[in-house]
Design a protein around this motif. Sequence first.
Motif, PDB file in Angstrom:
ATOM      1  N   HIS A  25       0.809  -1.226   0.000  1.00  0.00           N
ATOM      2  CA  HIS A  25       0.000   0.000   0.000  1.00  0.00           C
ATOM      3  C   HIS A  25       0.841   1.275   0.000  1.00  0.00           C
ATOM      4  O   HIS A  25       0.318   2.369   0.190  1.00  0.00           O
ATOM      5  N   HIS A  39      -8.428  11.244  -1.581  1.00  0.00           N
ATOM      6  CA  HIS A  39      -9.438  10.733  -0.641  1.00  0.00           C
ATOM      7  C   HIS A  39     -10.863  11.083  -1.045  1.00  0.00           C
ATOM      8  O   HIS A  39     -11.815  10.461  -0.587  1.00  0.00           O
ATOM      9  N   LEU A  40     -10.995  12.138  -1.848  1.00  0.00           N
ATOM     10  CA  LEU A  40     -12.340  12.666  -2.098  1.00  0.00           C
ATOM     11  C   LEU A  40     -13.102  11.955  -3.205  1.00  0.00           C
ATOM     12  O   LEU A  40     -14.292  12.182  -3.384  1.00  0.00           O
ATOM     13  N   CYS A  41     -12.387  11.132  -3.950  1.00  0.00           N
ATOM     14  CA  CYS A  41     -13.033  10.468  -5.096  1.00  0.00           C
ATOM     15  C   CYS A  41     -14.194   9.611  -4.618  1.00  0.00           C
ATOM     16  O   CYS A  41     -14.083   8.859  -3.656  1.00  0.00           O
ATOM     17  N   ILE A  42     -15.363   9.714  -5.288  1.00  0.00           N
ATOM     18  CA  ILE A  42     -16.518   8.881  -4.947  1.00  0.00           C
ATOM     19  C   ILE A  42     -16.844   7.910  -6.082  1.00  0.00           C
ATOM     20  O   ILE A  42     -17.956   7.382  -6.164  1.00  0.00           O
ATOM     21  N   SER A  43     -15.889   7.682  -6.954  1.00  0.00           N
ATOM     22  CA  SER A  43     -16.039   6.692  -8.031  1.00  0.00           C
ATOM     23  C   SER A  43     -17.267   6.942  -8.896  1.00  0.00           C
ATOM     24  O   SER A  43     -17.925   5.997  -9.312  1.00  0.00           O
ATOM     25  N   ARG A  62     -11.088   6.511 -12.991  1.00  0.00           N
ATOM     26  CA  ARG A  62     -11.854   6.024 -11.847  1.00  0.00           C
ATOM     27  C   ARG A  62     -11.266   4.707 -11.340  1.00  0.00           C
ATOM     28  O   ARG A  62     -11.048   4.532 -10.135  1.00  0.00           O
ATOM     29  N   GLN A  63     -10.967   3.803 -12.275  1.00  0.00           N
ATOM     30  CA  GLN A  63     -10.407   2.516 -11.881  1.00  0.00           C
ATOM     31  C   GLN A  63      -8.987   2.650 -11.362  1.00  0.00           C
ATOM     32  O   GLN A  63      -8.608   1.974 -10.402  1.00  0.00           O
ATOM     33  N   LEU A  66      -9.036   3.606  -7.823  1.00  0.00           N
ATOM     34  CA  LEU A  66      -9.400   2.466  -6.969  1.00  0.00           C
ATOM     35  C   LEU A  66      -8.248   1.474  -6.839  1.00  0.00           C
ATOM     36  O   LEU A  66      -7.981   0.956  -5.754  1.00  0.00           O
ATOM     37  N   LEU A  67      -7.575   1.190  -7.950  1.00  0.00           N
ATOM     38  CA  LEU A  67      -6.470   0.231  -7.923  1.00  0.00           C
ATOM     39  C   LEU A  67      -5.363   0.725  -6.997  1.00  0.00           C
ATOM     40  O   LEU A  67      -4.776  -0.055  -6.250  1.00  0.00           O
ATOM     41  N   ARG A  69      -5.820   2.691  -4.436  1.00  0.00           N
ATOM     42  CA  ARG A  69      -6.339   2.567  -3.064  1.00  0.00           C
ATOM     43  C   ARG A  69      -6.308   1.131  -2.555  1.00  0.00           C
ATOM     44  O   ARG A  69      -6.218   0.894  -1.360  1.00  0.00           O
ATOM     45  N   ARG A  70      -6.449   0.166  -3.455  1.00  0.00           N
ATOM     46  CA  ARG A  70      -6.464  -1.241  -3.041  1.00  0.00           C
ATOM     47  C   ARG A  70      -5.063  -1.854  -3.055  1.00  0.00           C
ATOM     48  O   ARG A  70      -4.916  -3.027  -2.740  1.00  0.00           O
ATOM     49  N   ARG A  95     -16.216  16.457  -7.074  1.00  0.00           N
ATOM     50  CA  ARG A  95     -15.624  16.518  -5.738  1.00  0.00           C
ATOM     51  C   ARG A  95     -14.324  17.325  -5.730  1.00  0.00           C
ATOM     52  O   ARG A  95     -13.588  17.309  -4.748  1.00  0.00           O
TER      53      ARG A  95
END
Lengths: 123, 338, 358
Positions: A25, A39-43, A62-63, A66-67, A69-70, A95
């Motif tokens: 991470h 942090h603000l992204c809401i996908s 968007r992906q 997320l990737l 963040r994961r 956002r």
Amino acid sequence: MEKKVKNFGYSVTRDRQIDFDANNHDVGKIVALAEPTLHLCISCGTCSATCTASQFTEFSLRQVILLVRRGETKGLLKEVSKCMLCGKCQLVCPRNVSTRNLIIQISRALCNHEVSGSAMLKP
Amino acid sequence: MQKHIVVIGAGPAGLESSANLSNLGFRVTLVEKEEVTGGHLNKWHALFPSLASGKHTIEAIVKGLNPGIKIQTATKVTGIEAVNDYFTVSGHNGWQEKADAVVLTTGFQLFDSHRKEEYGYGIYENVITSADLEKQFASGKEFVNRQGKKPERVGFVHCVGSRDEKVNNLHCSKVCCITAVKQAIEVKQMIPEADVFCFYMDLRMFGRHYEELYKQAQEKYNIQFIRGRLSESTEDKDGNIIVKVEDTLLGKPLRIKVGLLVLMAGMEFPPATKALTNMLGLKNVSDGFIQPLDEVLHSNLTEIPGVFIAGTCSGPKSVSDTMADARSAALAVAEYLK
Amino acid sequence: MKLEGKRLIWQEYQKEIADDHYFYARSCIRQTFFPGAEAVFVKIMKDELGKDIHDEQHHTSCTGIGYHADVVPFDTTMTVIARQFALMTEAGYENYAASCVTSFGLYTEVLETWHHFPEKEAQVREFLYKATGREFNKPKNLAHASDIVYKFRHQIAAKAKYKLIDKNTGEPLKVVEHIGCHYSKMFPHKGIGGAEYPYVLSGMIEAWGGEVIDYPERRHCCGFGFRQYIVQANRGFSLSCSKKKFDSMEPYQPDMIITNCPGCPMFLDRWQYALSEMEGKTYGKNNNGIPVFTYEEVAGMIMGYDPWKIGLQLHQVSAEPLLDKIGIPYDPLSKFKGKNGEDLGIPETPNYLKFYAD
């Protein structure tokens, strides 16, 4: 000694499951420090809907977010390089995510990670 | 002669309706099955979105009660009968009153999370409910999991017992999304180094300042929201909870270990109240909650003249919505008894 | 883990299991996979418990494998199952005991279908009559054979010579239980303990002295699944499912795995060999694997039956270290001897998985 390997005509299938605990991470942490609007992204997908690259390639900001963040960062650098930094995504984000800088910071962290094995920026 | 109203259930809806009815000049008896008034709010540490104290909120509502109101606690209502132009309401302990109108403020029951067997509540020690967490907050004790350790990761599971036909609940319990955001923030305030995750299907931030609280959860507290409903949880050797969920926005299954898993238990219509509504012949719709005469025009009236409803007995509501509904019910009763 | 929590759930998922007079339907594949299992069941039922059990010669496959592999239509399946019921009726029995978990699931599915769609049952009766001239009664009681062993687990424990206990330390053995998916995932109320925390094998393990291990991937399928196994190129999927389970149970250092399904013990056993040959990985101590047994074999073991008479030599993962741990005697020299003492030869030795041949 080299291990003997039998050919069974099939082999262990790669697990698709995101193993959050096993993932690294660092990239996500460094990017969040460099560009906290991550942090603000809401996908919502507004960015990828308007993205020039998304129309012709698999690229989706968007992906990518997320990737990151994961901790699923393998092969991500190539993905991110598809961005042409036009800034259209930043205009539409509800956002106020600083998407251009986010892409730059993600690329930088991924480059560092690939080159030095650590996402930490060298002074 | 002064008209008499029996209000059944002394949670926020019953207390606030009684206060308003009494102020309007009616004689009011407020009957409550528990020893104390206040309902679920007694056990709720802090309210969203302002983090107002549950205890102080109840105290403020009780302060507004007129001394003329008769409060009949420890009395479980077992009978309501319409006789000519009045109702006879009776309790399990022989208590009985005649009333010109009855207000049902019987509230909800918390979904019993044991029923979601695959989530392991009651089996895995570090699976708790949102209500358990409020109790822990209220205790003022250090925030630790069941092994006495500060959890490095805490997960919140939205929609437990809500939006789930497997437990016969199609409805949304409305308040759990914002409660999860509130509790996630409280956990982060207590353990800033913890990673907190919310597993949700949709985030329903419908109320004023809810979206702001959600944004704060992301921006200030770095709480992660993963869109996907939990499929199962299990325990590892150290008592951590392993959860399986799909990250639906990435289209991949995801596995993550948390030190504490909080189930956001939803609202259900209590079977004990169902017995009362059956006695009165009131309609419960498919979600089990009492159906008002008209959802838009007469939301506090039922199809039986003289029987009124307020609060969560007619569907999940926040405390502030419940308070407004209780006041509106008082006006509807006054109109009826004019 | 709070056991009381599980006990509360177990109370909700109990079912009626007939006390005696069973019509026993064997599995298509178990007699070749683990040939001792069904024989041990019949022996224990008859000789140890004194039950009346009819071991039918003329029944066929329930079609389960074909049905789940999409090659047998449901109408055919229902008619074949109706014939099995006809054989039960003709033999004068009312309690149907299925050896196979998939058959048990399929019989349940058929009975439920007939319950909700009586016209289907009428049609199947007509099909069967036209094809064979047979008629049938539906079973009064349908049980999987593991339900029956569960029912008599305490009687078996009372007669057993050994317990699932380490003879040196006196500690209970750590046992993984693995339930076949079709046992209760389709109809949770038809399985002892339900689908999420099945108790059928846990109950046996407890009664026989062992300690049940609950590990994170306990509910995961072994990966057999018919379709993916039948095509060779898809077997990696099946293998990976088992691997996921082994990786998850490994930290608990289990002494053994007990199963109640035809496919699961086969795959949990053989895949340990395949994984060892592919990756050099073994899951037990000193290059041993984790031995995998059917519940009948375990019942036979604790009864003190000769391990080679109940077919334990047909396991890819050797049973010897476990037999030693419990203190069950065996003759190493007769492991690969045939029925009349003839030498059957020693199988090819694996490269990594420890093998005991003398």
